[in-house]
Every structure is written in structure tokens, then in C-alpha cells.
Scaffold this active site. Structure first.
Site, PDB file in Angstrom:
ATOM      1  N   GLU A 169       0.820  -0.929   0.357  1.00 43.93           N
ATOM      2  CA  GLU A 169      -0.101   0.494  -0.098  1.00 43.93           C
ATOM      3  C   GLU A 169       1.158   1.661   0.035  1.00 43.93           C
ATOM      4  O   GLU A 169       1.817   1.608   0.558  1.00 43.93           O
ATOM      5  CB  GLU A 169      -1.032   0.358   0.884  1.00 43.93           C
ATOM      6  CG  GLU A 169      -1.995   0.665   1.327  1.00 43.93           C
ATOM      7  CD  GLU A 169      -2.730   1.420  -0.389  1.00 43.93           C
ATOM      8  OE1 GLU A 169      -3.342   0.307  -0.821  1.00 43.93           O
ATOM      9  OE2 GLU A 169      -2.376   2.360  -0.369  1.00 43.93           O
ATOM     10  N   LYS A 224       8.295  -1.707  -3.226  1.00 41.91           N
ATOM     11  CA  LYS A 224       7.627  -0.974  -1.495  1.00 41.91           C
ATOM     12  C   LYS A 224       8.825  -0.518  -0.894  1.00 41.91           C
ATOM     13  O   LYS A 224       8.961   1.297  -0.643  1.00 41.91           O
ATOM     14  CB  LYS A 224       7.194  -1.300  -0.809  1.00 41.91           C
ATOM     15  CG  LYS A 224       6.024  -1.334   0.331  1.00 41.91           C
ATOM     16  CD  LYS A 224       5.261   0.433  -0.150  1.00 41.91           C
ATOM     17  CE  LYS A 224       5.212   1.025   1.052  1.00 41.91           C
ATOM     18  NZ  LYS A 224       4.029   1.118   1.570  1.00 41.91           N
ATOM     19  N   CYS A 280       6.614   4.071   8.382  1.00 42.29           N
ATOM     20  CA  CYS A 280       7.713   3.808   7.401  1.00 42.29           C
ATOM     21  C   CYS A 280       8.926   3.647   6.989  1.00 42.29           C
ATOM     22  O   CYS A 280       9.649   3.368   6.848  1.00 42.29           O
ATOM     23  CB  CYS A 280       6.871   3.625   6.253  1.00 42.29           C
ATOM     24  SG  CYS A 280       5.204   3.279   6.164  1.00 42.29           S
TER      25      CYS A 280
HETATM   26  C1  UDX Z   1       1.682   0.267   8.722  1.00 41.60           C
HETATM   27  C2  UDX Z   1       1.437  -0.743   7.606  1.00 41.60           C
HETATM   28  O1  UDX Z   1       0.916  -1.571   7.654  1.00 41.60           O
HETATM   29  C3  UDX Z   1       2.679  -1.518   7.626  1.00 41.60           C
HETATM   30  O2  UDX Z   1       3.340  -1.459   6.567  1.00 41.60           O
HETATM   31  C4  UDX Z   1       3.917  -1.109   8.569  1.00 41.60           C
HETATM   32  O3  UDX Z   1       4.591  -2.672   8.471  1.00 41.60           O
HETATM   33  C5  UDX Z   1       3.251  -1.221   9.700  1.00 41.60           C
HETATM   34  O4  UDX Z   1       2.751   0.131   9.871  1.00 41.60           O
HETATM   35  P1  UDX Z   1      -0.033   0.167  10.605  1.00 41.60           P
HETATM   36  O5  UDX Z   1      -1.232  -0.515   9.185  1.00 41.60           O
HETATM   37  O6  UDX Z   1       0.011   2.148  10.256  1.00 41.60           O
HETATM   38  O7  UDX Z   1       0.497  -0.931   9.572  1.00 41.60           O
HETATM   39  O8  UDX Z   1      -0.212  -0.519  11.634  1.00 41.60           O
HETATM   40  P2  UDX Z   1      -1.011  -0.247  13.283  1.00 41.60           P
HETATM   41  O9  UDX Z   1      -1.886   0.747  12.700  1.00 41.60           O
HETATM   42  O10 UDX Z   1      -0.183  -0.564  13.992  1.00 41.60           O
HETATM   43  O11 UDX Z   1      -1.896  -1.324  13.163  1.00 41.60           O
HETATM   44  C6  UDX Z   1      -1.629  -2.859  13.116  1.00 41.60           C
HETATM   45  C7  UDX Z   1      -2.711  -3.519  13.643  1.00 41.60           C
HETATM   46  O12 UDX Z   1      -2.793  -4.886  13.645  1.00 41.60           O
HETATM   47  C8  UDX Z   1      -3.438  -2.965  14.840  1.00 41.60           C
HETATM   48  O13 UDX Z   1      -4.697  -2.603  15.279  1.00 41.60           O
HETATM   49  C9  UDX Z   1      -3.196  -4.658  15.882  1.00 41.60           C
HETATM   50  O14 UDX Z   1      -3.749  -4.581  17.429  1.00 41.60           O
HETATM   51  C10 UDX Z   1      -2.847  -5.863  14.694  1.00 41.60           C
HETATM   52  N1  UDX Z   1      -3.028  -6.664  14.639  1.00 41.60           N
HETATM   53  C11 UDX Z   1      -2.006  -6.777  15.519  1.00 41.60           C
HETATM   54  C12 UDX Z   1      -3.745  -7.917  15.091  1.00 41.60           C
HETATM   55  O15 UDX Z   1      -5.077  -7.701  14.549  1.00 41.60           O
HETATM   56  N2  UDX Z   1      -3.380  -9.222  14.968  1.00 41.60           N
HETATM   57  C13 UDX Z   1      -1.699  -9.259  14.849  1.00 41.60           C
HETATM   58  O16 UDX Z   1      -1.142 -10.173  15.068  1.00 41.60           O
HETATM   59  C14 UDX Z   1      -1.026  -8.381  15.306  1.00 41.60           C
HETATM   60  C1  UDX Z   2       4.917   7.477   3.804  1.00 47.38           C
HETATM   61  C2  UDX Z   2       4.827   7.570   2.198  1.00 47.38           C
HETATM   62  O1  UDX Z   2       4.946   8.355   1.227  1.00 47.38           O
HETATM   63  C3  UDX Z   2       3.658   6.205   1.301  1.00 47.38           C
HETATM   64  O2  UDX Z   2       3.470   6.357  -0.126  1.00 47.38           O
HETATM   65  C4  UDX Z   2       3.974   4.754   2.567  1.00 47.38           C
HETATM   66  O3  UDX Z   2       3.211   4.291   2.235  1.00 47.38           O
HETATM   67  C5  UDX Z   2       3.914   5.163   4.216  1.00 47.38           C
HETATM   68  O4  UDX Z   2       5.207   6.419   4.112  1.00 47.38           O
HETATM   69  P1  UDX Z   2       4.022   8.987   5.363  1.00 47.38           P
HETATM   70  O5  UDX Z   2       4.734   8.573   6.088  1.00 47.38           O
HETATM   71  O6  UDX Z   2       1.895   8.556   5.684  1.00 47.38           O
HETATM   72  O7  UDX Z   2       3.868   8.307   3.294  1.00 47.38           O
HETATM   73  O8  UDX Z   2       4.001  10.187   5.430  1.00 47.38           O
HETATM   74  P2  UDX Z   2       4.353  11.376   3.569  1.00 47.38           P
HETATM   75  O9  UDX Z   2       3.826  12.313   3.392  1.00 47.38           O
HETATM   76  O10 UDX Z   2       5.289  10.429   3.020  1.00 47.38           O
HETATM   77  O11 UDX Z   2       5.511  12.267   5.128  1.00 47.38           O
HETATM   78  C6  UDX Z   2       6.979  11.637   5.585  1.00 47.38           C
HETATM   79  C7  UDX Z   2       7.538  12.773   6.883  1.00 47.38           C
HETATM   80  O12 UDX Z   2       7.849  13.541   5.778  1.00 47.38           O
HETATM   81  C8  UDX Z   2       6.266  13.457   7.272  1.00 47.38           C
HETATM   82  O13 UDX Z   2       7.442  13.415   8.548  1.00 47.38           O
HETATM   83  C9  UDX Z   2       6.538  14.735   6.297  1.00 47.38           C
HETATM   84  O14 UDX Z   2       6.203  15.511   7.131  1.00 47.38           O
HETATM   85  C10 UDX Z   2       8.200  14.555   5.994  1.00 47.38           C
HETATM   86  N1  UDX Z   2       8.117  15.622   4.854  1.00 47.38           N
HETATM   87  C11 UDX Z   2       7.587  15.196   3.577  1.00 47.38           C
HETATM   88  C12 UDX Z   2       8.857  16.788   4.163  1.00 47.38           C
HETATM   89  O15 UDX Z   2       9.751  16.948   5.248  1.00 47.38           O
HETATM   90  N2  UDX Z   2       8.999  17.301   3.248  1.00 47.38           N
HETATM   91  C13 UDX Z   2       8.498  17.375   1.931  1.00 47.38           C
HETATM   92  O16 UDX Z   2       9.035  16.708   1.561  1.00 47.38           O
HETATM   93  C14 UDX Z   2       7.592  15.852   2.930  1.00 47.38           C
END
Ligand code: UDX
Ligand code: UDX
Length: 477
Positions: A169, A224, A280
Site C-alpha cells: 500500500e 515498496k 514507514c
Molecule cells: C503500518 C503498515 O501497514 C505496515 O505496512 C507497516 O509495516 C507497519 O505500519 P499500520 O496499519 O499503520 O501498519 O499499523 P497499526 O496502525 O499498528 O495497525 C496494525 C493493527 O494490527 C493493530 O491494530 C493491531 O492490533 C493489529 N494486529 C496485530 C492484529 O490484529 N493481530 C496481530 O496478530 C497483530
Molecule cells: C509514506 C509514503 O509517502 C507512502 O507512500 C507510504 O505508503 C507510507 O510512508 P507517510 O509516512 O504517511 O507516507 O507520510 P509522507 O507524506 O510520506 O511524509 C513522511 C514524512 O516526511 C513526514 O514527517 C513529512 O512531514 C515529511 N516530509 C514530507 C517532509 O519533511 N518534506 C516533504 O517534502 C515531504
């Protein structure tokens, strides 16, 4: 077996799983989407009748939840039951960096992913397509596959059959819904054409054909990590030039505009700031570093590790700079911090630059008043590993009596400026661009400083006031 998907289960109702499934449900009314999570509180929040209580703040998400929830989109803790009923299962659990053991500090901890694969192996029925949605180190699909293949062999009589796909994603937080509705591309990595086609058909409900790319599974996983590493690298690059601008009298925004017009470079992701945060960038680069070391490529590992090291250095550089401007000490001084989320339009604080910067200032004895329109003070407490001193309504005029570092959360920027020595803008929330600087200036203790780390404060509103102004990457003043 080109399977038509009727029932999807997503394991993990987080920042990725939640919005992604909401958009799928919204665009595919004939598919039932069940989002499951082991965290009961999180599921309760997803089911809250008050849409302001959803666990994730994303513009536009509440409207979709209102439209689809309990129609074809369901949130529950019924992991087993929903795995059993699903034709397609998305794994969207978190994969934090390992804290101990082999690869500590760099490799991702895959225990949740492995646990999910085992649950799927145990409860799935018939032919099931398993989609890895979490960002994972290259070759993780192999782990999932191996576990599922073992289940196929052990349960031969149950006619179990699995196919594994990688479908990373690319959504960014704060713009998740728009990114999901209008993606630059959708990447599907896999070996089995039919399984790929089943997922392809789901996206075709709203994504144009030419934007759906098919690759092999490892390329998809690596693409990714690479996309995030390239984006993070751009931010470190512009922040490094920002430091040079400050030292030499140039302005980083002018430099960014000049290089951004080169179509080979492009203008996006060139905003200097407090350093990248989010769940990430750091994690994915460290994964690349670990992979490179593992495969005997230390120069490649060092190249990418430099980006993360620079980002951390940059954050500490900013705290040092603030301390220096405030006559070399912030002990007992009141400083207003505007913004704690890692960027605007999200309540997420993971790896936010504000964490390191605030910790440094507290360590030096500053008294911080932290404002953020969406971040829960309880989260700040966890991030700073320090309890809030008093609740906001009890703190009036007590700063004088506090000599040690500490912090308070505040909802009122004007009140919090009273007697403060500095305002530091760390997140680019729109409201910070529209503050009443005359009023704030009257309240600050002079000589006072405004540190604009996001280039969001209009200088013309400030220049006539009795304030010292510092802007990231600006050496011209
Ligand atoms: C992100 C991105 O999806 C992933 O690509 C990256 O590697 C880690 O962060 P995100 O959706 O932002 O994941 O993570 P988070 O908001 O922590 O959600 C993960 C959820 O999975 C939590 O709500 C947690 O409770 C749940 N979980 C975890 C389960 O339901 N089962 C498990 O065994 C472990
Ligand atoms: C990032 C990737 O953009 C997305 O494609 C991936 O799926 C998950 O990781 P995200 O972490 O949600 O997304 O935020 P992003 O908008 O990329 O910003 C990341 C960090 O960089 C933030 O702290 C932001 O403030 C900073 N940033 C971004 C800068 O300091 N300057 C910029 O020009 C852009």
C-alpha cells in the site's frame, strides 16, 4: 481457478488496514469486507456511533464509514470466524523494528505476520488468496507461503489451497482516502495468474487498467521498500541543503523551486522541515540496510543507513539551535511547541521529529506547552516517556515555580504564550498559518523567538512585531 471474490477479511484495523478496506467496501458494494483486530478498544472505536471517535483521523474517512459500516463493511474481533468465511485475506498487521536478537534495531519483527499466517492456515477453508498488505522485508511472502503449504499438506482431506500475493500500500497518512481512490499505481506481485487476476478485478472497480501493475512477488516487496527509501532520501537531501543555506545566506525554498523545475528532479517532496517521521520511512530503510548487510553488500547498507543517521542528526541540530538562540540555556524557560503529529492531517505520532526535539528540550530543563489539534495527550505521554506535569486548567502562573524540565498539553495557543520565551512550529497544521501574532507577541516574554520549522508562518505578519524570527533553511535574515 479465477475466483470471483465475495468475502474479504482483513487482519489488522490500523492506519493502513482500516482506510484501505473502507475504500474497497465503498467501491465494491457486492463484496462483504470484514476488518478484524485483536485489539478490542480499537474495534470499539471503529464501531463508535460518534464518527469523531474513529481510531484514525483521515479526511473523508468518516463519510465512507457512515455509508458502508454494517452494510458491507464490518469491524470485529472475530478473527477465526471471519478467516473461515473469507475468499481473500489481507494481512495488514504492524511489523515494528526488532528490539532484540538477530537484526535488532534494523530488521522487522515478523512475529505478528507469522502469527497471522498460522491463524489463516488453521481456520481458512477451501481455496483462499492471501494478500500481504503490510510493508515487509523482501522474501516475507515466502515465510507466509511455507506456513500455508505445510497446512495444505497436513490437511489434505480438507482440500485447502492457498495462493500468496504481495500488494503493498502506497497511501500516505492525511491523504489516505484520496491516495486510495486515485492511486498513482496499484502493484500486485505474485506467481499465480488467476490469483493476480482476482485481486486485479477488485481494483478495476475504480482504478484504470493501465495503473494496475503486475510483477513477480519479490519485485513487488522490494519496490515498496525502494519507493519509501527514495522519498526519505529526498527529504534528507533537501534538509542537508537547508543547513547549508542557513550557513551561507541562501534560502532553501528558492533552491528547491529552482531544482524542482527540472523535470528530471520534479518539485514534490522538497519541503525542508524537522526531518521525516511516520511509521514507514525509517523502518523501511533499516530493512534495506539489514537486507544489504545480509546479502554481503556493506557499501549499499552504509549508503542507506546514512539517510537515517542524517535525519536523526538533523532533529538534534534543531534542538541545539533553539537552545543556542535562547542564550545557550532553556532551563526553566517556557516554550510553546505547535504540532506533535509527524505531519499535518493525522493524529499519528510514530517517529515524529517532535519526539526527539521535545525530549532534548525537556532534558535541558525547558517547560514545554505542547499543542496539537488531533494528538491525544496520552499519546504524547507515551512518546516522551514522561507524565504531563499538571492538567491545563491547573497550571496558570505556575511555570515560575518549575525549574526542571516538564511538559503540559494545551488547547489554547494564545494563553500558553503568556510569559513564553519561544514558539516552535513542528507540524504544518493549517491553523498555525493563521495565528494572531500581534496578540501572541504581546504575551511572550521579550526577547522572544519564533522558530518556524515548517515554513508556514507568513513573515509579513511578524516582521513589524518585536520578535526574533528563525525559519528552516533560511540564511537570508
Ligand atoms: C503500518 C503498515 O501497514 C505496515 O505496512 C507497516 O509495516 C507497519 O505500519 P499500520 O496499519 O499503520 O501498519 O499499523 P497499526 O496502525 O499498528 O495497525 C496494525 C493493527 O494490527 C493493530 O491494530 C493491531 O492490533 C493489529 N494486529 C496485530 C492484529 O490484529 N493481530 C496481530 O496478530 C497483530
Ligand atoms: C509514506 C509514503 O509517502 C507512502 O507512500 C507510504 O505508503 C507510507 O510512508 P507517510 O509516512 O504517511 O507516507 O507520510 P509522507 O507524506 O510520506 O511524509 C513522511 C514524512 O516526511 C513526514 O514527517 C513529512 O512531514 C515529511 N516530509 C514530507 C517532509 O519533511 N518534506 C516533504 O517534502 C515531504
Amino acid at each position: 481457478m479465477n475466483k470471483s471474490i465475495k468475502n474479504i477479511c482483513c487482519i489488522g484495523a490500523g492506519y493502513v488496514g482500516g482506510p484501505t478496506m473502507a475504500v474497497i467496501a465503498d467501491n465494491c458494494p457486492d463484496i462483504t469486507v470484514n476488518v478484524v483486530d485483536i485489539n478490542k478498544d480499537r474495534i470499539e472505536s471503529w464501531n463508535s456511533s460518534n464518527l469523531n471517535e474513529l481510531p484514525i483521523y483521515e479526511p473523508g474517512l468518516d463519510k465512507i464509514i457512515e455509508r458502508r459500516r454494517n452494510k458491507n463493511l464490518f469491524f470485529s474481533n472475530k478473527v477465526q470466524e471471519n478467516i473461515s468465511n473469507a475468499d481473500m485475506i489481507f494481512i495488514s498487521v504492524n511489523t515494528p523494528t526488532k528490539k532484540k536478537g538477530l537484526g535488532a534495531g534494523k530488521a522487522s519483527d515478523l512475529k505478528w505476520v507469522e502469527a497471522c499466517a498460522r491463524q489463516v492456515a488453521r481456520f481458512a477453508k477451501g481455496y483462499t488468496i492471501v494478500v500481504e498488505k503490510s510493508t515487509l522485508p523482501v522474501k516475507t511472502a515466502e515465510v507466509i507461503k511455507t506456513i500455508l503449504e505445510a497446512a495444505e499438506l497436513n490437511n489434505a482431506c480438507k482440500n485447502l489451497k492457498f495462493e500468496v500475493l504481495s500488494n503493498p500500500e502506497f497511501l500516505a497518512e492525511g491523504t489516505a482516502i484520496n491516495d486510495l481512490e486515485f492511486p498513482d499505481r496499484v502493484l500486485i506481485g505474485g506467481e499465480n495468474e488467476d490469483a493476480i487476476l482476482s485481486l486485479h478485478k477488485i481494483y478495476r472497480n475504480w482504478v484504470p487498467e493501465e495503473k494496475i501493475l503486475h510483477t513477480n512477488i519479490w519485485s513487488s516487496e522490494l519496490a515498496k521498500l525502494t519507493a519509501n527509501a527514495f522519498l526519505a532520501q529526498r527529504i534528507s537531501s533537501i534538509n542537508s541543503i537547508g543547513a547549508l543555506c542557513e550557513a551561507t545566506g541562501a534560502d532553501v525554498r528558492e533552491v528547491a523551486r529552482a531544482i524542482g523545475t527540472d523535470s528530471r528532479i520534479g518539485s514534490k517532496f522538497l519541503d525542508a522541515g524537522p526531518g521525516f517521521g511516520g511509521s514507514c520511512f525509517k523502518k523501511d530503510i533499516l530493512n534495506l540496510v539489514y537486507l544489504s548487510e545480509y546479502f554481503g553488500l556493506p557499501e549499499v547498507a552504509n549508503f542507506w543507513e546514512g539517510i537515517v543517521k542524517f535525519n536523526t542528526w538533523h532533529q538534534h541540530r534543531l534542538s541545539r539551535l533553539i537552545i543556542k538562540k535562547l542564550f545557550g540555556t532553556v532551563s526553566g524557560k517556557k516554550i510553546c511547541i505547535l504540532g506533535f503529529a509527524f505531519k499535518a492531517n493525522t493524529n499519528d505520532t510514530r517517529e515524529s521529529a517532535a519526539i526527539n526535539i521535545c525530549k532534548d528540550l525537556i532534558e535541558e530543563g525547558a517547560i514545554l506547552f505542547i499543542h496539537d489539534p488531533k494528538v491525544d495527550p496520552k499519546q504524547i505521554e507515551i512518546d516522551l516517556e514522561k507524565k504531563e506535569k499538571y492538567s491545563n486548567n491547573k497550571l496558570k502562573n505556575q511555570t515560575q515555580t518549575l525549574s526542571e524540565g516538564g511538559w503540559y498539553s494545551t488547547k489554547n495557543i494564545i494563553d500558553s504564550s503568556d510569559g513564553a520565551d519561544a514558539i516552535v512550529v513542528l507540524t504544518e497544521w493549517e491553523e498555525y498559518g493563521q495565528l494572531d501574532w500581534e496578540e501572541i507577541s504581546r504575551k511572550l516574554r521579550k526577547p522572544a523567538w519564533v522558530f518556524d520549522v515548517r515554513s508556514i508562518i507568513p513573515y509579513d505578519k511578524i516582521k513589524a512585531l518585536d520578535l526574533n524570527f528563525w525559519k528552516i533553511g533560511d540564511g537570508s535574515k
